[in-house]
Design a protein around this motif. Structure first.
Motif, PDB file in Angstrom:
ATOM      1  N   ALA A  86     -36.878  50.110   3.293  1.00 47.70           N
ATOM      2  CA  ALA A  86     -38.044  49.964   4.163  1.00 47.70           C
ATOM      3  C   ALA A  86     -37.849  48.814   5.150  1.00 47.70           C
ATOM      4  O   ALA A  86     -37.211  47.805   4.846  1.00 47.70           O
ATOM      5  N   THR A  87     -38.416  48.986   6.337  1.00 48.53           N
ATOM      6  CA  THR A  87     -38.394  47.908   7.325  1.00 48.53           C
ATOM      7  C   THR A  87     -39.432  46.857   6.931  1.00 48.53           C
ATOM      8  O   THR A  87     -40.313  47.103   6.087  1.00 48.53           O
ATOM      9  N   ALA A  88     -39.350  45.691   7.559  1.00 46.08           N
ATOM     10  CA  ALA A  88     -40.329  44.636   7.291  1.00 46.08           C
ATOM     11  C   ALA A  88     -41.740  45.119   7.613  1.00 46.08           C
ATOM     12  O   ALA A  88     -42.700  44.820   6.894  1.00 46.08           O
ATOM     13  N   GLU A  89     -41.870  45.896   8.688  1.00 47.38           N
ATOM     14  CA  GLU A  89     -43.182  46.415   9.079  1.00 47.38           C
ATOM     15  C   GLU A  89     -43.708  47.401   8.046  1.00 47.38           C
ATOM     16  O   GLU A  89     -44.902  47.392   7.711  1.00 47.38           O
ATOM     17  N   GLN A  90     -42.850  48.249   7.505  1.00 47.93           N
ATOM     18  CA  GLN A  90     -43.262  49.208   6.481  1.00 47.93           C
ATOM     19  C   GLN A  90     -43.689  48.494   5.209  1.00 47.93           C
ATOM     20  O   GLN A  90     -44.678  48.884   4.571  1.00 47.93           O
ATOM     21  N   LYS A  91     -42.966  47.470   4.832  1.00 46.99           N
ATOM     22  CA  LYS A  91     -43.319  46.701   3.634  1.00 46.99           C
ATOM     23  C   LYS A  91     -44.699  46.071   3.792  1.00 46.99           C
ATOM     24  O   LYS A  91     -45.527  46.116   2.872  1.00 46.99           O
ATOM     25  N   THR A  92     -44.936  45.483   4.948  1.00 47.17           N
ATOM     26  CA  THR A  92     -46.225  44.847   5.199  1.00 47.17           C
ATOM     27  C   THR A  92     -47.349  45.869   5.209  1.00 47.17           C
ATOM     28  O   THR A  92     -48.417  45.650   4.623  1.00 47.17           O
ATOM     29  N   ARG A  93     -47.115  47.008   5.866  1.00 44.41           N
ATOM     30  CA  ARG A  93     -48.144  48.050   5.918  1.00 44.41           C
ATOM     31  C   ARG A  93     -48.470  48.591   4.545  1.00 44.41           C
ATOM     32  O   ARG A  93     -49.636  48.808   4.204  1.00 44.41           O
TER      33      ARG A  93
END
Length: 201
Positions: A86-93
């Motif tokens: 997962a990308t950093a953005e996906q992890k945060t979301r």
């Protein structure tokens, strides 16, 4: 989410939000003391606001935010492979979606358990890792006695809740299985799993 899981979340929703510690403290408090202090804080919120009001959800969210390590749990639920891809953005979301779903589910379950008889029956410190502890409770509600255990990890000066086992059912493992099934259903598309997470659980 099946009915058994909904009932599970209802019970845990009223009872799992019982661990916190002030960052200003010189040392972490005993988990047993934390149970008593934050249980009082939580049920003060329950009695102060109508159960369907935004003030109520906000109050529950504040208690949860001090207690639950949402990002850690989100990583465990996604699993090492998916979390690694997962990308950093996906992890945060996903952490945000996961938190929002749990806060709403927990808040809906709290009101019915404000008058339950709750007692701590044991606090087990991990012999291999002093920063891990398990707090065991018995909860008497409507003639039934529920066995709960809460796994916590110490982060700095705080104790954070990272898992709950209710009557032998491991919530962390249950959510992880649901994520794995959803990822398989969506052909490995993490974005689709995140977008549909609330409907999947």
């Amino acid at each position: 989410m099946n009915m058994a899981m909904k009932r599970l979340l209802g019970v845990v929703g009223g009872l799992a939000l019982v661990f916190s510690v002030s960052g200003a403290s010189a040392a972490p408090k005993d988990p047993r003391v934390l149970v008593e202090e934050v249980t009082t804080e939580l049920f003060t919120v329950v009695k102060a606001h109508p159960a369907d009001s935004e003030a109520y959800y906000t109050g529950v969210d504040k208690v949860l935010d001090k207690v639950v390590d949402f990002r850690y749990i989100a990583a465990v639920v996604m699993g090492r492979d998916a979390w690694g891809k997962a990308t950093a953005e996906q992890k945060t979301r996903f952490a945000e979606v996961f938190k929002n779903g749990l806060v709403r589910s927990y808040a809906k379950g709290i009101a019915g358990y404000a008058n339950s008889a709750i007692k701590v029956v044991g606090v087990d410190q991990n012999a291999q890792n002093a920063k891990r502890a398990v707090v065991r409770q018995e909860v008497a509600h409507e003639g039934a006695v529920h066995q709960l255990s809460y796994t916590l990890r110490q982060v700095g000066e705080d104790w954070r809740l990272i898992n709950v086992v209710l009557n032998g059912v491991n919530l962390g493992q249950s959510f992880s299985s649901q994520f794995t099934a959803a990822l398989r259903k969506e052909g490995g598309d993490i974005d689709k799993v995140i977008n549909n997470w609330l409907s999947e659980v």
